[in-house]
Enzyme design. Structure first.
Site, PDB file in Angstrom:
ATOM      1  N   GLY A  64       0.842  -1.167  -0.038  1.00  0.00           N
ATOM      2  CA  GLY A  64      -0.175  -0.087   0.096  1.00  0.00           C
ATOM      3  C   GLY A  64       0.917   1.169  -0.115  1.00  0.00           C
ATOM      4  N   SER A  65       0.330   2.290   0.803  1.00  0.00           N
ATOM      5  CA  SER A  65       0.958   3.425   0.565  1.00  0.00           C
ATOM      6  C   SER A  65       2.276   3.690   1.367  1.00  0.00           C
ATOM      7  CB  SER A  65      -0.066   4.809   1.129  1.00  0.00           C
ATOM      8  OG  SER A  65      -1.357   4.566   0.448  1.00  0.00           O
ATOM      9  N   THR A  66       2.773   2.798   2.122  1.00  0.00           N
ATOM     10  CA  THR A  66       4.011   2.570   2.572  1.00  0.00           C
ATOM     11  C   THR A  66       5.140   2.699   1.430  1.00  0.00           C
ATOM     12  OG1 THR A  66       4.213   0.408   2.664  1.00  0.00           O
ATOM     13  CG2 THR A  66       3.418   1.479   4.555  1.00  0.00           C
ATOM     14  N   MET A  67       4.933   2.590   0.031  1.00  0.00           N
ATOM     15  CA  MET A  67       5.496   2.640  -1.015  1.00  0.00           C
ATOM     16  C   MET A  67       5.904   4.215  -1.463  1.00  0.00           C
ATOM     17  SD  MET A  67       6.781  -0.095  -1.630  1.00  0.00           S
ATOM     18  CE  MET A  67       7.436   0.161  -3.682  1.00  0.00           C
ATOM     19  N   LYS A  68       4.963   5.014  -0.743  1.00  0.00           N
ATOM     20  CA  LYS A  68       5.029   6.419  -1.697  1.00  0.00           C
ATOM     21  C   LYS A  68       6.409   6.938  -1.348  1.00  0.00           C
ATOM     22  CE  LYS A  68       0.168   6.540  -2.282  1.00  0.00           C
ATOM     23  NZ  LYS A  68      -1.154   7.092  -1.328  1.00  0.00           N
TER      24      LYS A  68
END
Length: 581
Positions: free
Chosen positions: A277-281
């Site tokens: 999820g958004s932990t990749m951003k």
């Protein structure tokens, strides 16, 4: 003639005695030994496992195992009922076990029991029943460290976790001695020592028992509060990559493994794959900064809150309008991350993420660790790069995410995570320290007012983090079930800890990562920072909070509130008319 006959008999007896005791001595001694001399093992204790401060996590305690000689026991059937009662087993089961091994001289009747219980059984003086010393593994911390340690089987061999990974190191070498047994199997004399027992070697883990317990308690509370099906949390030492804590739910009691379902034994933090999820951003932003396709002040028009992605849409929860690079992370904009990824080449973005450990095992050495699923860029579809930029289309473990974040907090140096104290590999420089620091300070805004994880803020410390809320894949697409993440670093000025919390399938209240996982991070890190004496890096906020508390106490007591305390607390009275402003 009589005397001559007696003389010849005497000579014959002497000759036979000479033959038995001198000429063929070795043969007959061997035959006698085969009937009475036995070589029996000498049990040895398994090495102790301790945490980084020397506190015991796994120890071996001496126990007794009752065994019997079926040939002897079957000759005294009248004694079997008393023996069965003492062993706590049905008489039919005991008789069946002995009958199946009627041709043997050894069978275990009850293993690894308290020495006092063994003494009561032996006191019955039943022919063919004996005991031998063994060791049983005991885990003082119980389920709090179960998934890291694993457990041993009835033969004291490691079966899962670090007990399995370091089995050769911990197990030691059993000894052996020769003894003389009587016809009832009892030892009447120890002949000699064949081989001395060598106890197993101790193992000091990187785990801190105190932080481990904190993480266990807070994750359990979050699972109960949100009705989630499972969860994981990992805490790493940023400077070394050492695993300070790793917990999962559901868990099990390693002292009574058979009482828990097999599925609860899995260390989900290293075996379960999840879309991050958004932990990749933050990594997408770092990739753009490294490639030079964006700067810290670049602007991205995310209106009207979505952009096309092939035949699909990439959407944000709100229309955030124009965001700068920091705003993409602070507001967790899928559209903003997608606009950055569009400026990167497929091979370029693929290689960058693989440097941070996605797509291969971390090298921790934990048994069964998953490598994750990260397809090569040559196999990407037209929508893959865009979805990967905000954490879909690839899978990772919580340990992989924590390792990547630790690299961001360590000036771009990536360490292999380790479960052994002092076992540090050679780190790899995967990102320029300047860019790592820039991204770290962008992540700080996530826990400040206006960010998506204010519940992860810690008084007195600047916290850098990122929330993540990923939908779970199902047949034909994605379901309305979620995984809530929070990945963070603290303190920002010199990160000491990296922590990832994943709460799987929350069913009560909110499912957003900042709400379900953020408080777990805050509560665990508050305790860890205090226990490790990490100095605050946000003293102004701490002093203001102290002043506000002091003013509140003074007001409650009816005392006048000092002006300095009111000012520090943000409650400075309005200036009088005509005063300078």
């Amino acid at each position: 003639m009589v005397c001559g006959t007696l003389g010849l008999c005497s000579v014959a007896l002497i000759a036979r005695a000479l033959d038995l005791q001198v000429i063929d001595h070795a043969f007959y001694q061997q035959q006698g030994d085969a009937r009475f001399v036995r070589e029996i093992p000498i049990a040895t204790s398994r090495g102790m496992i301790t945490d980084r401060n020397g506190e015991p996590l796994a120890i071996s305690s001496p126990v007794e195992s009752i065994w019997g000689n079926p040939k002897e026991l079957l000759k005294a059937p009248a004694r079997l009922p008393a023996l069965a009662r003492a062993l706590g087993m049905p008489q039919d089961e005991l008789a069946s076990r002995l009958s199946q091994r009627a041709g043997k001289e050894f069978v275990y009747l009850k293993r690894r029991i308290n020495p006092d219980e063994a003494a009561r059984i032996l006191a019955l003086d039943i022919p063919g029943v004996s005991s031998q010393r063994e060791y049983r593994r005991f885990y003082p911390q119980g389920e709090a460290v179960a998934h890291v340690l694993g457990f041993t089987n009835i033969d004291d061999r490691g079966q899962e976790g670090l007990e399995l990974a370091f089995d050769d190191w911990l197990r030691g070498t059993p000894g052996a001695k020769r003894v003389i047994r009587d016809r009832r199997g009892q030892i009447v004399e120890s002949v000699d020592l064949v081989r001395a027992a060598q106890p197993g070697r101790d193992l000091a883990l990187s785990i801190d028992r105190r932080i481990q317990y904190l993480a266990h308690r807070e994750l359990r509370n979050a699972i109960n509060l949100t009705g989630a099906s499972s969860g994981s949390a990992v805490v790493l030492d940023v400077a070394t990559g050492e695993v300070l804590a790793m917990v999962n739910f559901p868990t099990f009691n390693p002292n009574a493994v058979g009482t828990s379902p097999r599925d609860a034994h899995r260390n989900r933090a290293v075996t379960d794959l999840m879309e991050p999820g958004s932990t990749m951003k933050p990594l997408t932003v770092a990739a753009g900064l490294e490639a030079g396709v964006i700067t810290t002040t670049s602007l991205f028009n995310t209106s009207p809150g979505w952009i096309p992605n092939g035949k699909y849409r990439t959407t944000d929860t709100h229309n955030y309008g124009v965001l700068d690079t920091t705003g993409v992370i602070r507001k967790s904009s899928n559209v903003g991350a997608s606009l950055i990824a569009k400026r990167l080449g497929d091979a370029q973005f693929d290689a960058f993420l693989r440097r941070f450990g996605y797509g291969h095992v971390t090298g921790s050495g934990f048994p069964g660790e998953a490598a994750g699923l990260f397809p090569n860029h040559q196999r990407w579809s037209g929508t893959s790069k865009q979805t990967i930029s905000y954490g879909y289309g690839l899978n990772a473990t919580p340990l992989q995410i924590a390792t990547a974040y630790a690299a961001l907090g360590n000036g771009g140096l990536l360490h292999q995570p380790s479960f052994v104290k002092g076992q540090h590999g050679t780190p790899k420089q995967v990102l320029d320290p300047v860019i790592a620091n820039q991204v770290l300070h962008m992540m700080q805004t996530v826990t400040e007012p206006g960010g998506t994880a204010t519940q992860a803020a810690i008084l007195g410390y600047h916290v850098a983090g990122k929330t993540g809320t990923s939908r779970k894949a199902s047949a034909g697409g994605y379901s309305r079930r979620y995984i809530g993440y929070f990945a963070g670093l603290v303190p920002v000025e010199k990160p000491r800890f990296a922590m990832v919390v994943a709460v799987n399938d929350p069913t009560k209240g909110s499912y957003y990562g900042g709400i379900v996982s953020g408080p777990v991070f805050r509560n665990v890190m508050e305790g860890a920072l205090r226990m490790m004496d990490v100095s605050p890096d946000n003293l102004d906020a701490w002093l203001a909070a102290q002043a506000a508390a002091e003013a509140k106490r003074a007001k409650a007591a009816g005392h006048p509130v000092p002006v300095t305390a009111m000012a520090d607390a943000g409650t400075t009275p309005a200036p009088a008319a005509g005063a300078l402003q």
